[in-house]
Each structure stands twice: as C-alpha cells, then as structure tokens.
Design an enzyme around this catalytic site. Sequence first.
Site, PDB file in Angstrom:
ATOM      1  N   CYS A 345       0.784  -1.232   0.000  1.00 33.27           N
ATOM      2  CA  CYS A 345       0.000   0.000   0.000  1.00 33.27           C
ATOM      3  C   CYS A 345       0.822   1.291   0.000  1.00 33.27           C
ATOM      4  O   CYS A 345       0.536   2.193  -0.804  1.00 33.27           O
ATOM      5  CB  CYS A 345      -1.027  -0.010   1.123  1.00 33.27           C
ATOM      6  SG  CYS A 345      -0.613  -0.951   2.580  1.00 33.27           S
ATOM      7  N   ARG A 374       7.670 -10.790   5.242  1.00 31.95           N
ATOM      8  CA  ARG A 374       7.268 -10.525   6.627  1.00 31.95           C
ATOM      9  C   ARG A 374       8.060 -11.435   7.565  1.00 31.95           C
ATOM     10  O   ARG A 374       8.214 -12.630   7.303  1.00 31.95           O
ATOM     11  CB  ARG A 374       5.759 -10.736   6.811  1.00 31.95           C
ATOM     12  CG  ARG A 374       4.947  -9.718   6.027  1.00 31.95           C
ATOM     13  CD  ARG A 374       3.454  -9.871   6.228  1.00 31.95           C
ATOM     14  NE  ARG A 374       2.732  -8.951   5.341  1.00 31.95           N
ATOM     15  CZ  ARG A 374       1.412  -8.931   5.186  1.00 31.95           C
ATOM     16  NH1 ARG A 374       0.668  -9.788   5.872  1.00 31.95           N
ATOM     17  NH2 ARG A 374       0.845  -8.071   4.357  1.00 31.95           N
ATOM     18  N   GLN A 392       1.058 -11.246  -3.362  1.00 25.70           N
ATOM     19  CA  GLN A 392      -0.386 -11.071  -3.258  1.00 25.70           C
ATOM     20  C   GLN A 392      -0.945 -10.526  -4.562  1.00 25.70           C
ATOM     21  O   GLN A 392      -0.257  -9.807  -5.277  1.00 25.70           O
ATOM     22  CB  GLN A 392      -0.740 -10.088  -2.138  1.00 25.70           C
ATOM     23  CG  GLN A 392      -0.482 -10.586  -0.741  1.00 25.70           C
ATOM     24  CD  GLN A 392      -0.921  -9.573   0.307  1.00 25.70           C
ATOM     25  OE1 GLN A 392      -0.733  -8.384   0.125  1.00 25.70           O
ATOM     26  NE2 GLN A 392      -1.496 -10.048   1.386  1.00 25.70           N
ATOM     27  N   ASP A 394      -2.639  -7.978  -5.071  1.00 24.62           N
ATOM     28  CA  ASP A 394      -2.939  -6.818  -4.240  1.00 24.62           C
ATOM     29  C   ASP A 394      -3.437  -5.659  -5.091  1.00 24.62           C
ATOM     30  O   ASP A 394      -2.888  -5.385  -6.160  1.00 24.62           O
ATOM     31  CB  ASP A 394      -1.657  -6.406  -3.512  1.00 24.62           C
ATOM     32  CG  ASP A 394      -1.929  -5.834  -2.141  1.00 24.62           C
ATOM     33  OD1 ASP A 394      -3.098  -5.724  -1.774  1.00 24.62           O
ATOM     34  OD2 ASP A 394      -0.949  -5.507  -1.444  1.00 24.62           O
ATOM     35  N   HIS A 396      -5.081  -1.466  -4.825  1.00 25.20           N
ATOM     36  CA  HIS A 396      -5.485  -0.278  -4.075  1.00 25.20           C
ATOM     37  C   HIS A 396      -6.283   0.622  -4.995  1.00 25.20           C
ATOM     38  O   HIS A 396      -5.845   0.949  -6.102  1.00 25.20           O
ATOM     39  CB  HIS A 396      -4.265   0.428  -3.492  1.00 25.20           C
ATOM     40  CG  HIS A 396      -3.582  -0.397  -2.460  1.00 25.20           C
ATOM     41  ND1 HIS A 396      -2.562  -1.260  -2.780  1.00 25.20           N
ATOM     42  CD2 HIS A 396      -3.821  -0.547  -1.132  1.00 25.20           C
ATOM     43  CE1 HIS A 396      -2.182  -1.898  -1.689  1.00 25.20           C
ATOM     44  NE2 HIS A 396      -2.931  -1.481  -0.672  1.00 25.20           N
ATOM     45  N   LYS A 475     -12.852  -3.379   7.673  1.00 22.50           N
ATOM     46  CA  LYS A 475     -12.712  -4.240   6.496  1.00 22.50           C
ATOM     47  C   LYS A 475     -13.853  -5.245   6.407  1.00 22.50           C
ATOM     48  O   LYS A 475     -14.535  -5.546   7.389  1.00 22.50           O
ATOM     49  CB  LYS A 475     -11.371  -4.975   6.532  1.00 22.50           C
ATOM     50  CG  LYS A 475     -11.178  -5.864   7.752  1.00 22.50           C
ATOM     51  CD  LYS A 475      -9.843  -6.603   7.690  1.00 22.50           C
ATOM     52  CE  LYS A 475      -9.645  -7.493   8.904  1.00 22.50           C
ATOM     53  NZ  LYS A 475      -8.451  -8.365   8.794  1.00 22.50           N
ATOM     54  N   HIS A 521      -8.276  -0.995   0.108  1.00 19.27           N
ATOM     55  CA  HIS A 521      -7.291  -2.063  -0.042  1.00 19.27           C
ATOM     56  C   HIS A 521      -8.060  -3.336  -0.381  1.00 19.27           C
ATOM     57  O   HIS A 521      -8.998  -3.699   0.331  1.00 19.27           O
ATOM     58  CB  HIS A 521      -6.513  -2.290   1.254  1.00 19.27           C
ATOM     59  CG  HIS A 521      -5.875  -1.075   1.836  1.00 19.27           C
ATOM     60  ND1 HIS A 521      -4.512  -0.906   1.911  1.00 19.27           N
ATOM     61  CD2 HIS A 521      -6.416   0.053   2.373  1.00 19.27           C
ATOM     62  CE1 HIS A 521      -4.238   0.252   2.488  1.00 19.27           C
ATOM     63  NE2 HIS A 521      -5.386   0.854   2.783  1.00 19.27           N
TER      64      HIS A 521
END
Length: 664
Positions: A345, A374, A392, A394, A396, A475, A521
């Site tokens: 992000c 991570r 991911q 992912d 945004h 979320k 997100h």
Amino acid sequence: MIAGTPAAGEGSIVLTLPDGNTREVAPGTLARDVVGSIGARLLQAALAVAVDGEVQDLVTPLRKSGAFVVITDKDPRALDVLRHSGAHILATAVRRLRPDAKIGFGPAIDDGFYYDFEVETPFTPEDLAAFEAEMKKVVAEKYPFVREEVSLDEAKVRFTDDPLKLERLADFEGTDEVISTYTDGPFIDLCRGPHVPDTSHLKHFKLLHTAGAYWRGDVKRQMLQRIYATAFFKKDELETHLHNLEEAKKRDHRVLGKSLGLFQIFPQAPGAAFWTPKGTTLYNTLEGFVRERQREAFQEIKTPLLYNKKLWEQSGHWGKYKENMFLVLDNETGEHDMSLKPMNCPSHHVLYASEKHSYRELPVRFVTFDVLHRNELSGALSGLTRVRQFSQDDCHVYLREDQIESEVKFLMDFILSYYDTFGLQAKLKFATRPEQRIGSDELWDRAEGALRAALESTGRPYEMKEGDGAFYGPKIDFDVMDSIGRAWQLGTIQLDYNAPERFDLTYTGEDNAPHRPVVIHRAVSGSFERFIAILIEHFGGAFPVWLAPEQVRVIPIAIDYNEHAQALVDRMKALGIRATLDARNETLNYRVREGEVEKIPYMCVIGRREAEESTVALRARGAGKKQEVLSQDALVERLQHEIRTRALTLQPEKAAAAEVEAEA
C-alpha cells in the site's frame, strides 16, 4: 425481584429478556439465579448466558445491564464454553497422573482447545491415551466448576507451586483487574471463565496430538508441551470432525506438494518456497488467470521492494508493524533504517501522489503481484500457509466518497465470482476498529459507517468481527469453505481514510479544487502461496484440467506407436495444451498407475487400432479402469473446452463417485 438476592434499587442492573420483559437485580447477583427465576427447566438446560453480547457462565456475578440471553447447547456460542471447560478437564487429568507438570494456559480455539504444560520430557502417544482415559473419569465424577474471586496476594498463595501462573499474576500488579479462580475436583486454575456448570457436560471429546510451544509465544522462553484436543455436544459431530481431520492429513499440501513435485522448502531459505517446473506452471497459471480477469478494469504496476524508514513512518507501519519487517542495514548510516516491504500500500500511495488526478478518472485501481517479506517467527512457519516470502494479488483503489457503495459491490462481485471458479463458497464478515490503530475516532466513524452501508446495500448476509479491523481502517473479510468443510480467511476489502491524510493524496474535483480521495485495499487470493496450499488441499492434488500442471499424458503401448503418440503431443502443445509423452520401456499398467498416483487429469493410450484410426483410448482421472475410445479431434476439442471454460469436472468428490461406479 429474585428471591435470595440483595435488594435492588438505585444502581441496580436491568436485564432485558428476548421476549422484551425485564428483570431488575442487584449488582453481584449470579446469572444462574436470574435463569432460575425464568424457569426451572431452562436452568437445567442452561450452560451460560450472554449479557449485552458478552458470554459469561452461570456462577459469574452480574455487573452490567443489557440484553440477557440464556445459552444452551443449541447456541453456537456454547461450543467455546464447552471446549474451554474441556481444557480444564484435560489439565485436571494431567495433574492427576503427572503432578510435576507446571500449568500454562488452556483456551478454546477454532475446532477445539489446548492446554500447555511444562514437563521435563515430552508427552508420548501412550501418555495421551492415559490422559484421555483419566479425563473420562473426571467427566463421570461430575465436578462442579466452582468460581471464586480472590485478592492478588491470595492468588499468589494458591499458585505458589506454579511458576507460570505466578508470572501471569505479576501482570495484575497495580491494576483493578478482577482475579478469579475455577476449581473442579482436585484442580484449581487461574481463569476468567466462562465454564459449563460441571464436568459431566464434556461427553464427546478426543485428544489429538502434542506440539512444542514457547511460553507466551516468546522464542527466548522455555518450550512447553501443548496438548491439542477437540470436543462437541453430539457424537456424530465429533465423528465427522475426526473423519475430516483424517481426510485433511491425506490432503496435507506439504505432503502432496512434494509427492506431486510442485514445491519444496529448504533450510537455506526458511519460510520461502522453491517452485519446481510443475509448481511454477501451476503458480503462473493462477497468476495469469487473475491478470486476465483484471485486464480491463485495473492498472497493473510494479514498485520497488526496498524502502527507507521514512516511508514506513509516514504510513504508520514503523511504529505499529516494525517487529514484523525485515530490516536492512544502510551502509552509509550504519543503521537498520531500510526495510523489505511487507505490504504494497505505501508504495502505491507514493505512485498515485506523483501525478495529478481528476474526479473524472476515479476510481483508479492499481494492482500488483510484487514479492513481499514478513518476519514471521520460525516456529510459526508452516509449508505455504505461513511463509516469510510471498506475493499477493494486491490492489489499491483511489476513489471519491460517493463511489464507495458502487465500488464495494463491484469488488465484492469480482471476488465472489473468482472463488466460484474453484468451487469455493464464501461467508462475509465485517471487522471494526481494533484497539491498536491510527487515525481519529471521527475518521473511524466515517470509515465504518461508509463501509457498512456499502456492505448492507449489496443485500448479502454478513457476520460481525468486533475489533478485528486493520490498524488503519475497517474491512470486509471473505471466509471460504473448502471441500472438507474447513474455513479459510482469504480476500478482504478494507476502507482507509487515514492513508489519504498521511500521504496528502488528492484529486481535482468538479469545482476545480483539491479533494481527498478514499482508499480501498483489496486482495482476492490473499497470498498466492497460501491460496495454492488451500487449492492443493481443496482438490486433494487432483486439479481441474485448466489448472493442472500436466493436463494430459499420452502413453504408447509399444515402441511401434511412439511416432503417432509424439505427433499427438506436438499437436496439443501447439494449441497450448500441457501434454507430455510417456514412452518409457515400462509396462502399460506401470505407466498408467504412475499417472494415477500423479493425479494426471487424462491419460491417452495409443495402440495399433488407435494409431490406424487416429483415435485414443482415454482414461479420465478417478474413473478406475473405465476408458472410452474417441477421435483425436474430439479429444482436443474436449480439452480445449474444459480449459477455456475452466470446468470443475474433476472435483475430488466427483472423482471418488466415478471410481466407485467404475469398480461396481
């Protein structure tokens, strides 16, 4: 007014029953007294109560007003109460047989419970069998769970011989925490509850296995022995669960991933997968599917993997997430002020902010497949489901506030249709602000109100997850159910009002003035690594044709037909079908059996007649010895159709049914 309780009045507690009637009681009244005032039969069936949504047992004093609901074994919340009690019964049995065992924690968890013990030697399977037999005795003795509230000094006296409990009690120094103990027969534990009335309620349970667990999750502390178990109110539910556990062992992605030649994990790179050619094909097929679906409405980008701490300070991660990040030493400063990115992000916000945007172009949807890192604890690493390096799908989204409702619906439909492709059904959950968060309460109020309104506008049912939101916003989580009934949390839609403020994100409105966008997100698969693990177990390694690394294997009966077989393989490869040739000098049965073990969707046998007539003897996975003869043109057409439509024609349960039919 309830007989036997102190007089109520000013400061009294008002309980609202499901039928709208109320009970007024004095603070400190036991819940069982209220239940008894409603009815003797209800008290007999009651296991616990919920006051204003908070579950407590029948012997815990009432301290607040609110909705009062009696919990019986028909209430889903009762199972956690039963399992928490099961943990105490387990500890009771262990301490009877092993008085030297120091006691840790024993909570209810998803699908069961556990209890941690400090012992000199690890427990054996024989120990578990003995503990389970002793638990049955504790259950038969019908010990009541007796609750007492004690002072800190008194608690220290009671747990003099349990150093783990004494350490826990030290956390209460200087607090006004209510300290309570529960006793069942000879065993006493430091516990908040809730518990069922007595030990006899634990009728259907099973001790499962043991595992090492660091005390309080700290790798620098001593290793304890954790006993995992499960319990249900009904025998058939326990048997179904145990059956599913056995099925899960057969489907374990760590075992299948290795036996099917998909991936391996080596000590040289803990928490990161080495993908084989077959595994890479699977990975790329999945990623290609996501890319295809996002091609029209999303913009794919790539951003760096390494950033200095200024970015993470700006996003809030440096203060809230630093311990989970891989820090990198900067040779110029000599400080660990660089980090591999754990999420995408902030980098997307930087890219968005680098250009001016008009209200006309919103929503802007940036999507990426970048690698993330991570710093997970080594003891938490598990195959592909918990890794340190992953990617991911992912996204945004930068949008106007008036677009939230339509965008949430668009993203929700996108995510749910994606799961449908794999035969996965999802449940929606709405998660609100956590205790540790950034941003003002006003921003959180706006974010939660807007996201919940958007969710409700879809008309889809959802559950609440209080306090489980991301640290920057509420979320919607998507929990999917696999083919053996396990739930996995996968996709998410998170609404963020904080990032636009922190990164000074703007767009030019219709009034030609700058305005703040809102950020969403979005993830669908979560991490590809974890999603592939789920798919391996969901399909039992028997992937549908479109996803299978090897879609069809051609097997000539003898060397005389190798040329015909190779020509068919070449034809299919030219059409994008993942076909292979097995012309080894082995028996036909051996090669067919090997293909079955490797879970190849289709095997084509070519002998004299097939070579002369341009046909194949086709064996579909799961059909046993049954085969059909069809032309090569028909074979190619079938494969292309199944790949193009992403048909779920070879799901594990269907394959098993076909095999039974074939044997019959």
